[in-house]
Design an enzyme around this catalytic site. Structure first.
Site, mmCIF file in Angstrom:
data_model
loop_
_atom_site.group_PDB
_atom_site.id
_atom_site.type_symbol
_atom_site.label_atom_id
_atom_site.label_comp_id
_atom_site.label_asym_id
_atom_site.label_seq_id
_atom_site.Cartn_x
_atom_site.Cartn_y
_atom_site.Cartn_z
ATOM 1 N N HIS A 242 66.253 88.056 8.572
ATOM 2 C CA HIS A 242 67.635 87.600 8.441
ATOM 3 C C HIS A 242 67.682 86.072 8.493
ATOM 4 O O HIS A 242 66.749 85.426 8.961
ATOM 5 C CB HIS A 242 68.492 88.088 9.618
ATOM 6 C CG HIS A 242 68.383 89.531 9.947
ATOM 7 N ND1 HIS A 242 69.403 90.418 9.700
ATOM 8 C CD2 HIS A 242 67.398 90.252 10.546
ATOM 9 C CE1 HIS A 242 69.048 91.624 10.136
ATOM 10 N NE2 HIS A 242 67.832 91.543 10.644
ATOM 11 N N TYR A 243 68.817 85.506 8.069
ATOM 12 C CA TYR A 243 69.154 84.151 8.504
ATOM 13 C C TYR A 243 70.384 84.232 9.392
ATOM 14 O O TYR A 243 71.187 85.156 9.292
ATOM 15 C CB TYR A 243 69.334 83.168 7.352
ATOM 16 C CG TYR A 243 70.405 83.460 6.317
ATOM 17 C CD1 TYR A 243 71.710 83.796 6.662
ATOM 18 C CD2 TYR A 243 70.117 83.340 4.958
ATOM 19 C CE1 TYR A 243 72.686 84.023 5.712
ATOM 20 C CE2 TYR A 243 71.086 83.562 3.988
ATOM 21 C CZ TYR A 243 72.368 83.896 4.371
ATOM 22 O OH TYR A 243 73.329 84.127 3.414
ATOM 23 N N THR A 244 70.531 83.247 10.270
ATOM 24 C CA THR A 244 71.590 83.321 11.278
ATOM 25 C C THR A 244 72.960 82.898 10.755
ATOM 26 O O THR A 244 73.986 83.319 11.293
ATOM 27 C CB THR A 244 71.253 82.426 12.477
ATOM 28 O OG1 THR A 244 71.145 81.065 12.029
ATOM 29 C CG2 THR A 244 69.941 82.862 13.124
ATOM 30 N N GLU B 43 65.395 86.824 13.202
ATOM 31 C CA GLU B 43 66.455 85.924 12.750
ATOM 32 C C GLU B 43 65.889 84.511 12.600
ATOM 33 O O GLU B 43 65.222 84.000 13.508
ATOM 34 C CB GLU B 43 67.610 85.900 13.749
ATOM 35 C CG GLU B 43 68.486 87.138 13.750
ATOM 36 C CD GLU B 43 69.580 87.116 12.683
ATOM 37 O OE1 GLU B 43 69.603 86.156 11.881
ATOM 38 O OE2 GLU B 43 70.399 88.051 12.685
ATOM 39 N N HIS C 225 67.667 91.510 5.027
ATOM 40 C CA HIS C 225 68.904 92.187 5.404
ATOM 41 C C HIS C 225 69.666 92.653 4.166
ATOM 42 O O HIS C 225 70.269 93.733 4.142
ATOM 43 C CB HIS C 225 69.770 91.241 6.246
ATOM 44 C CG HIS C 225 70.795 91.940 7.074
ATOM 45 N ND1 HIS C 225 71.645 91.270 7.917
ATOM 46 C CD2 HIS C 225 71.127 93.250 7.199
ATOM 47 C CE1 HIS C 225 72.453 92.138 8.512
ATOM 48 N NE2 HIS C 225 72.157 93.345 8.091
ATOM 49 N N ASP D 125 71.465 87.743 3.119
ATOM 50 C CA ASP D 125 70.310 87.102 3.740
ATOM 51 C C ASP D 125 69.024 87.920 3.592
ATOM 52 O O ASP D 125 69.085 89.142 3.513
ATOM 53 C CB ASP D 125 70.602 86.803 5.217
ATOM 54 C CG ASP D 125 71.047 88.009 6.028
ATOM 55 O OD1 ASP D 125 71.890 88.788 5.545
ATOM 56 O OD2 ASP D 125 70.553 88.161 7.155
#
Length: 276
Positions: A52-54, A121, A168, A178
């Site tokens: 994921h990215y946050t 993440e 994700h 993401d």
């Protein structure tokens, strides 16, 4: 003297016998556990790795991920600090435990990916909109290098297959983008992390067609469903495009318009040939 030596050997033998009896015995305070008979019919909870990215700063991300709503197994900052000469990774949830990072999700027969996955993440702003177009932010080299070390270790320990290293967006294409089209999936695959099609097999399946030549959407979606994506029979046109775009962001990030074309189809066929 002989009697004394005999006594010492007897004491040593009894001590060794005691150690043998204690082997595999774990003391848990009020009771003890015998671990000498592990069942063969068992496997790791972890079948997938989800990245994921946050879409938030590190401080904000940490606050959210240790709060009551969501959680993840690991968090990496954009510029990982050095601790003891090595990059530092934050472990927020033990891998043996379920973390709430994927939400409503599906991948390769598993509905509810949280129960079978480890989540990572990456601190990253995500994207900004410019004239209605999403402009994604890149990842730092230091962050990707640290991710490579972490992901390799997770994959090795849990026996995760390449096609089960996903983003994700792959497991929740109707909700998420993401880690986005700037995430270096191809480079990671070359480092042994995740899947990537063989270019020669993509060219074989393309068979001289214009890469942008339209193909039948239903046929392409059937291929994506075989590979692992959630393709329901009642998807709207827009939802169909979201699934195709998620696949394209992962495997053809230079053009993720969500349109069914010959190159996207050839990539899917090459992946299925390689990974099943």
């Amino acid at each position: 003297m002989k009697t004394r030596k005999k006594g010492l050997w007897l004491l040593l033998a009894l001590a060794l016998a005691g150690c043998a009896r204690e082997k595999g015995i774990v003391d848990r305070g009020d009771y003890r556990i015998d671990t000498n008979h592990p069942a063969r019919n068992a496997y790791s909870r972890v079948r997938m790795l989800v990245i994921h990215y946050t879409a938030a700063s590190f401080e904000r991300s940490m606050s959210l991920l240790v709060g009551p709503e969501v959680s993840v197994h690991y968090l990496l900052s954009q510029q990982p600090p050095v601790s003891g000469g090595k990059p530092l990774v934050w472990a927020l949830v033990g891998e043996e435990k379920l973390a709430w990072h994927a939400g409503i999700s599906y991948w390769r027969g598993y509905r509810g990916v949280n129960s079978v996955s480890v989540g990572i993440e990456l601190e990253n702003p995500g994207y900004r909109e410019v004239n209605g177009v999403k402009v994604f932010y890149p990842f730092s080299d230091a962050q990707i290098q640290t991710l490579t070390r972490l992901a390799r270790d997770i994959i090795r320990r849990n026996g995760i297959e390449p096609q089960n290293v996903v983003g994700h967006a792959d497991v929740a294409p109707q909700r998420k983008d993401d880690p986005g089209p700037l995430f270096p999936w191809q480079a990671l695959a070359q480092a042994g992390i995740g899947a990537w099609p063989d270019p020669a097999r993509v060219a074989f399946y393309l068979n001289g067609r214009n890469p942008r030549q339209p193909v039948d959407t239903a046929t392409l979606l059937a291929l994506l469903a075989r590979y692992g994506y959630d393709v329901k029979p009642d998807l709207t046109v827009q939802e169909q495009q979201r699934v195709i775009a998620a696949f394209q962001m992962h495997f053809r990030p230079e053009n993720y318009d969500g349109q069914a074309d010959a190159q996207t189809q050839a990539i899917a066929q090459a992946l299925l040939e390689k990974y099943g």
